[in-house]
Write an enzyme that holds these catalytic residues in place. Structure first.
Site, PDB file in Angstrom:
ATOM      1  CB  THR A 319      -0.871  -0.128   1.274  1.00  0.00           C
ATOM      2  OG1 THR A 319      -1.660  -1.302   1.134  1.00  0.00           O
ATOM      3  CG2 THR A 319      -1.743   1.062   1.548  1.00  0.00           C
ATOM      4  CB  THR A 337      -3.711  -0.277  -1.156  1.00  0.00           C
ATOM      5  OG1 THR A 337      -3.012  -1.497  -1.295  1.00  0.00           O
ATOM      6  CG2 THR A 337      -5.157  -0.572  -0.837  1.00  0.00           C
ATOM      7  CG  ASN A 339      -4.727  -6.601  -0.992  1.00  0.00           C
ATOM      8  OD1 ASN A 339      -4.324  -6.198   0.102  1.00  0.00           O
ATOM      9  ND2 ASN A 339      -5.200  -7.817  -1.163  1.00  0.00           N
ATOM     10  CD  GLN A 358      -7.594  -3.633  -1.486  1.00  0.00           C
ATOM     11  OE1 GLN A 358      -6.876  -4.059  -0.605  1.00  0.00           O
ATOM     12  NE2 GLN A 358      -7.204  -2.709  -2.340  1.00  0.00           N
ATOM     13  CG  ASP A 361      -7.680  -6.509   2.353  1.00  0.00           C
ATOM     14  OD1 ASP A 361      -6.803  -7.355   2.645  1.00  0.00           O
ATOM     15  OD2 ASP A 361      -7.431  -5.301   2.232  1.00  0.00           O
ATOM     16  N   GLY A 412      -0.275  -3.663   4.999  1.00  0.00           N
ATOM     17  CA  GLY A 412      -1.332  -4.634   5.294  1.00  0.00           C
ATOM     18  C   GLY A 412      -1.685  -4.604   6.768  1.00  0.00           C
TER      19      GLY A 412
HETATM   20  N1  GLY Z   1      -5.168  -4.083   1.446  1.00  0.00           N
HETATM   21  C1  GLY Z   1      -4.646  -3.677   2.688  1.00  0.00           C
HETATM   22  C2  GLY Z   1      -5.644  -3.025   3.560  1.00  0.00           C
HETATM   23  O1  GLY Z   1      -6.534  -2.342   3.100  1.00  0.00           O
HETATM   24  O2  GLY Z   1      -5.605  -3.209   4.746  1.00  0.00           O
END
Ligand code: GLY
Length: 510
Positions: A319, A337, A339, A358, A361, A412
């Site tokens: 990110t 980001t 991801n 993403q 997540d 992350g």
């Molecule tokens: N993709 C990392 C976050 O949003 O936490």
């Protein structure tokens, strides 16, 4: 102003830092205007309308390996273009075409790669070739070298569509058509309605006091703000200055705090449009104090015997981040980001930008870890149109109602603990902003039941002392990359850029 700068930086990152800067991903911005008002803009990706709860599971209910990370199904509906335009429309001062033009020029004429970028693109070469049938700008014959020019003509044309037609230049018309045709050819889900309907959302920030500071950060669908405030709520009662920076006593109590907060994260946090979140309970001092009632100063807990708490009872890694303050005192903390590094590695044909991955997540299956080892449950299950839970934590700290610090980080699941340590390094351990950013970091996230640490964070005696009281420790690669600004007592600004990356701090005197 700071918002023009933030939007310009966001587009420049989409060109010059394709590992995480993006127009095919999403993010969050936190604003503090010079008059002290705070605003949060959520432009997180959404699950496509065709998504479903078990889309990454096979018939037996097992997670299909890699499906949530390396297939076109991994992409959520991108939010960055809607977000940057919404931010600029509300708070920008320059015309939008002036703000985006530098990014268009950088894409068309190119920019010289740093050593780190050349290595990173070379590492991804096979993946780019595997994921893309047509040539993409990120692959060249032979290897990239430091100083080579990366030109992205297709991306320049896409950015021009956005410059000339605003959000319709991305969510409708030619670019939207290219995204949908990419999806149709690869069996993806994002359709025209997903793109037409996507909207960034203005939200109320979460805020809490930490000693004499006020800390303001993101609400769900990021877990960042709530988790950070929970941790600070526990730690303000601990004499960390007396314990000392990263001594065994400090790391033990911080890791035990983090363990409990990440257990709550897995159980209670997700998109507030789809689930009820006990925000007041999670932020209640009484609740967070009660969570530490079984803390033992000389024994590590075990995550398997430490489930989430019951806040209802108290109800009331790759990110990127930038921090900006302008001469009037407006401040923006932005985290954005795809991801994973380079997201899905899929470049939309003809449009020249990378799609996020993403969807990982979300919690594909209760208890099954995502790429960050985070587990989740029903609160973060996949539903059409839902935003996946984030850890992004762009944060602004006030002291005596005046702007004090602007910060954030990629990383992350480690973003939250990275931001926590940076705030504590300045406010408790008396470091300068740059020292606070440079200092070694550690991280605990409940599961896996480990303290991860950077080599420079803990000396061998501290590691041994923590092992002796039952902690498992694992040294790992750099944690986070903080870019932060501290307002000094005389009003000057100390910008700090993280040496872990190519980051830069920059200021202008008018
Ligand atoms: N993709 C990392 C976050 O949003 O936490």
């Amino acid at each position: 102003n700071a918002v023009d700068a933030a939007v310009a930086v966001e587009y420049a990152l989409a060109v010059c830092y394709p590992a995480a800067g993006n127009i095919g991903g999403g993010g969050f911005m936190l604003f503090r205007l010079a008059n002290g008002e705070f605003y949060v803009l959520d432009y997180r990706e959404k699950a496509p309308l065709g998504a479903s709860r078990d889309m990454f599971l096979d018939r037996e209910g097992n997670v299909i390996l890699d499906l949530s990370t390396s297939h076109v199904l991994v992409s959520g509906v991108p939010g960055t273009v809607a977000g940057t335009i919404a931010a600029h429309e509300r708070f920008g001062s320059l015309p939008f075409h002036r703000v985006i033009q530098p990014a268009i020029d950088l894409a068309r004429t190119g920019f010289p790669l740093t050593e780190k970028q050349a290595v990173s693109l070379n590492t991804m070469k096979d993946e780019f070739i595997k994921q893309n049938k047509s040539p993409v700008a990120f692959v060249k014959e032979g290897d990239w070298q430091k100083g080579d020019t990366l030109r992205q003509a297709e991306l320049a044309r896409t950015l021009e569509q956005i410059r000339d037609h605003g959000r319709d230049g991305f969510y409708r018309g030619a670019v939207a058509g290219m995204i949908v045709s990419e999806m149709m050819q690869r069996g993806g889900l994002i359709c025209e309605s997903d793109l037409n309907q996507y909207a960034a959302v203005w939200r109320e920030p979460v805020a809490g006091n930490y000693r004499s500071y006020k800390v303001v950060s993101l609400p769900p669908p990021s877990s960042g703000g709530i988790c950070l405030l929970q941790m600070l709520s526990v730690l303000e009662d601990v004499p960390l200055a007396q314990y000392g920076w990263n001594t065994a006593a400090t790391v033990h109590v911080m890791a035990e705090t983090e363990r409990r907060v990440y257990a709550d994260r897995a159980a209670f946090l997700g998109d507030p449009g789809f689930i009820e979140i006990p925000v007041d309970g999670l932020l209640s001092k009484t609740y967070n104090t009660s969570r530490m009632s079984d803390f033992h100063p000389s024994r590590a807990s075990r995550s398997d015997s430490l489930p989430a708490g019951n806040p209802w009872m108290y109800e009331s890694e790759e990110t990127t981040h930038y921090s900006v303050i302008d001469d009037k005192g407006n401040a923006v903390a932005g985290t954005t980001t795809l991801n994973d590094a380079y997201g899905s590695a899929i470049v939309v044909r003809g449009a020249g930008f990378l799609l996020n991955n993403q969807m990982d997540d979300f919690s594909s299956k209760p208890g099954y870890p995502n790429m960050y080892g985070l587990v989740g449950g029903e609160a973060n299950s996949i539903q059409p149109g839902k935003r996946m839970l984030s850890s992004m934590t762009p944060t602004i700290v006030e002291k005596d109602e005046r702007l004090f610090m602007v910060l954030g980080s990629p990383g992350g699941s480690t973003i939250i603990t990275t931001v926590l340590q940076t705030i504590l390094n300045v406010t408790v351990h008396g470091m300068t902003m740059q020292e606070a950013v440079d200092a070694g970091r550690f991280h605990h996230q409940w599961l896996p039941d480990q303290i991860y640490y950077e080599k420079q964070a803990l000396d061998s005696l501290t590691v041994r002392a923590l092992q002796l009281i039952g902690h498992r420790l694992q040294e790992r690669s750099p944690i986070g990359r903080v870019d932060a600004i501290l307002v000094l007592p005389d009003g000057r600004l100390e910008g700090a850029a993280d040496h872990r990356g190519d980051d830069t701090a920059f200021g202008w005197n008018k």
